[in-house]
Design a protein around this motif. Structure first.
Motif, short mmCIF file in Angstrom:
data_model
loop_
_atom_site.label_atom_id
_atom_site.label_comp_id
_atom_site.label_asym_id
_atom_site.label_seq_id
_atom_site.Cartn_x
_atom_site.Cartn_y
_atom_site.Cartn_z
N MET A 175 -29.99 -154.76 -8.37
CA MET A 175 -30.56 -153.47 -8.74
C MET A 175 -29.46 -152.49 -9.09
SD MET A 175 -33.60 -153.03 -5.90
CE MET A 175 -32.53 -153.54 -4.54
N SER A 176 -29.64 -151.78 -10.20
CA SER A 176 -28.66 -150.78 -10.60
C SER A 176 -28.93 -149.47 -9.87
CB SER A 176 -28.75 -150.54 -12.11
OG SER A 176 -29.97 -149.90 -12.44
N SER A 177 -27.93 -148.58 -9.90
CA SER A 177 -28.12 -147.26 -9.28
C SER A 177 -29.26 -146.50 -9.92
CB SER A 177 -26.81 -146.45 -9.39
OG SER A 177 -25.78 -147.04 -8.63
N GLU A 178 -29.41 -146.64 -11.25
CA GLU A 178 -30.49 -145.95 -11.95
C GLU A 178 -31.85 -146.45 -11.49
OE1 GLU A 178 -27.87 -147.34 -13.37
OE2 GLU A 178 -26.77 -145.60 -14.16
N GLU A 179 -31.97 -147.76 -11.34
CA GLU A 179 -33.24 -148.34 -10.87
C GLU A 179 -33.55 -147.89 -9.45
OE1 GLU A 179 -33.63 -152.58 -13.22
OE2 GLU A 179 -32.24 -152.43 -11.51
N ILE A 180 -32.53 -147.90 -8.61
CA ILE A 180 -32.75 -147.48 -7.22
C ILE A 180 -33.20 -146.04 -7.16
CG2 ILE A 180 -31.57 -147.00 -5.04
CD1 ILE A 180 -29.82 -149.49 -5.63
N PHE A 181 -32.50 -145.15 -7.86
CA PHE A 181 -32.85 -143.74 -7.82
C PHE A 181 -34.27 -143.52 -8.36
CE2 PHE A 181 -33.11 -139.40 -9.39
CZ PHE A 181 -32.56 -138.68 -8.34
N THR A 182 -34.59 -144.16 -9.48
CA THR A 182 -35.91 -143.99 -10.08
C THR A 182 -37.00 -144.52 -9.16
OG1 THR A 182 -34.97 -144.19 -12.31
CG2 THR A 182 -37.35 -144.54 -12.08
N GLY A 183 -36.78 -145.70 -8.60
CA GLY A 183 -37.78 -146.28 -7.70
C GLY A 183 -38.01 -145.43 -6.47
N GLU A 184 -36.94 -144.96 -5.87
CA GLU A 184 -37.08 -144.14 -4.66
C GLU A 184 -37.72 -142.79 -4.97
OE1 GLU A 184 -36.09 -145.20 -1.24
OE2 GLU A 184 -36.54 -146.90 -2.54
N LEU A 185 -37.37 -142.22 -6.12
CA LEU A 185 -37.99 -140.95 -6.52
C LEU A 185 -39.50 -141.12 -6.72
CD1 LEU A 185 -36.58 -138.39 -9.06
CD2 LEU A 185 -39.00 -138.97 -9.05
N ILE A 186 -39.90 -142.13 -7.49
CA ILE A 186 -41.32 -142.33 -7.75
C ILE A 186 -42.07 -142.69 -6.47
CG2 ILE A 186 -42.98 -143.86 -8.91
CD1 ILE A 186 -40.95 -144.05 -11.23
N GLY A 187 -41.53 -143.63 -5.71
CA GLY A 187 -42.22 -144.08 -4.50
C GLY A 187 -42.35 -142.99 -3.46
N THR A 188 -41.28 -142.23 -3.24
CA THR A 188 -41.33 -141.17 -2.23
C THR A 188 -42.22 -140.02 -2.69
OG1 THR A 188 -39.07 -141.76 -1.61
CG2 THR A 188 -39.95 -139.73 -0.69
N ALA A 189 -42.21 -139.73 -4.00
CA ALA A 189 -43.10 -138.70 -4.53
C ALA A 189 -44.56 -139.07 -4.30
CB ALA A 189 -42.83 -138.46 -6.01
N LYS B 94 -28.07 -153.53 9.27
CA LYS B 94 -28.41 -154.96 9.30
C LYS B 94 -27.53 -155.77 8.35
CE LYS B 94 -32.07 -158.10 7.73
NZ LYS B 94 -33.40 -158.17 7.09
N SER B 95 -27.35 -155.28 7.12
CA SER B 95 -26.65 -156.06 6.10
C SER B 95 -25.15 -155.79 6.02
CB SER B 95 -27.26 -155.76 4.73
OG SER B 95 -27.00 -154.41 4.35
N GLY B 96 -24.73 -154.59 6.46
CA GLY B 96 -23.34 -154.19 6.31
C GLY B 96 -23.01 -153.65 4.94
N ASP B 97 -24.00 -153.52 4.07
CA ASP B 97 -23.79 -153.02 2.71
C ASP B 97 -24.19 -151.54 2.65
OD1 ASP B 97 -23.58 -152.51 0.04
OD2 ASP B 97 -25.17 -153.88 -0.59
N TRP B 98 -23.19 -150.67 2.41
CA TRP B 98 -23.42 -149.23 2.36
C TRP B 98 -23.23 -148.66 0.95
CZ3 TRP B 98 -24.79 -146.70 6.91
CH2 TRP B 98 -24.67 -147.46 8.08
N SER B 99 -23.09 -149.53 -0.03
CA SER B 99 -22.65 -149.08 -1.35
C SER B 99 -23.67 -148.18 -2.05
CB SER B 99 -22.33 -150.29 -2.24
OG SER B 99 -23.46 -151.14 -2.37
N HIS B 100 -24.95 -148.40 -1.83
CA HIS B 100 -25.97 -147.64 -2.56
C HIS B 100 -26.66 -146.58 -1.69
CE1 HIS B 100 -25.72 -149.93 -6.22
NE2 HIS B 100 -25.89 -151.08 -5.58
#
Length: 264
Positions: free
Chosen positions: A1-15, A77-83
């Motif tokens: 998942m790209s940063s753009e996809e993540i931001f868009t998905g979280e914006l739409i879903g949380t809205a 859980k995953s140790g991945d903090w990049s996004h």
């Protein structure tokens, strides 16, 4: 998942989450709403279905965290903090958009409610009950519609309120993390239905003391919108309490991540 996809998905879903969740709160609280005084069970199911709807909408784009506490637990859980910053940005933006849409949807009801003499006096009559009681106040220092946007405790004790939010959020995030152990549930999408039902359960079982924010963005984003909107006679946004539904859920998300790593 790209940063753009993540931001868009979280914006739409949380809205969507906040629009439907805040919408059920408005429907139950505001005068001249057909769902007026629908009660706690209606609110709990409304919020659970709101979480489920937002999660289904966002899942393919971002994995549907929709909650900084969930993002924190998954990162531990995953140790991945990049996004993490992108997730948090999308969640906060989406929460504010959703709260603004609640205001637009119930604009006439907000105006009528906040100009009503009984509401302003704190003697609004509950049509579902035989007695006259204050609505939203005086237990909340905030105004008569703050409960549509943000949470507040029935008994104001910050230490106890943080503990309640921590416990409730630990339950939420730990179950979400353990659902990931069953790939079949994740692939079929049934796990998102389970999360929605879990939120209903938390609301019914653990939501009574504080109104179960269990999500820092869910509380902070709409509280900011409440402070900014041109609502007449809206009263305080209760900033003295605002740290509780941020700290408690983040502590719960971290606890759930730690428990998962130790146990699984």
């Amino acid at each position: 998942m790209s940063s753009e996809e993540i931001f868009t998905g979280e914006l739409i879903g949380t809205a969507l989450l906040i629009l439907l969740g805040g919408g059920v709160s408005a429907a139950v609280v505001l005068k001249h709403s057909k769902a007026r005084s629908g009660g706690w069970i209606v609110v709990a199911f409304g919020w659970g279905l709101a979480v489920m709807s937002g999660a289904y909408a966002a899942n393919e784009l971002s994995g549907a965290h929709l909650n900084p506490a969930v993002t924190l637990g998954l990162s531990i859980k995953s140790g991945d903090w990049s996004h993490v910053p992108v997730y948090l940005g999308g969640q906060m933006a989406g929460a504010m958009v959703g709260a603004f849409l609640v205001w637009l949807t119930y604009l006439g009801q907000f105006q009528a409610h906040l100009h009503d003499p009984e509401v302003l006096r704190g003697t609004d009559v509950d049509p579902a009950g035989p007695v006259t009681r204050p609505v939203d106040a005086p237990k909340l220092p905030g105004g008569p519609v703050l409960g549509v946007f943000a949470t507040g405790p029935e008994i104001r004790n910050p230490a106890q309120n943080v503990i309640t939010e921590t416990i409730a959020t630990t339950v939420l995030v730990l179950v979400i993390l353990t659902l990931g152990l069953n790939p079949g549930l994740t692939r079929s999408g049934i796990s998102l239905l389970v999360v929605g039902l879990l939120v209903v359960s938390i609301g019914l079982s653990l939501g009574g003391p504080t109104g179960y924010a269990i999500n820092p963005a869910r509380d902070l984003g709409p509280r900011i919108v409440h402070a900014l909107l041109p609502l007449p006679n809206k009263g305080s946004s209760d900033w003295s309490y605002a740290w509780v539904p941020v700290l408690g859920p983040l502590a719960g998300g971290a606890a759930a991540g730690g428990i998962f790593r130790l146990a699984f």
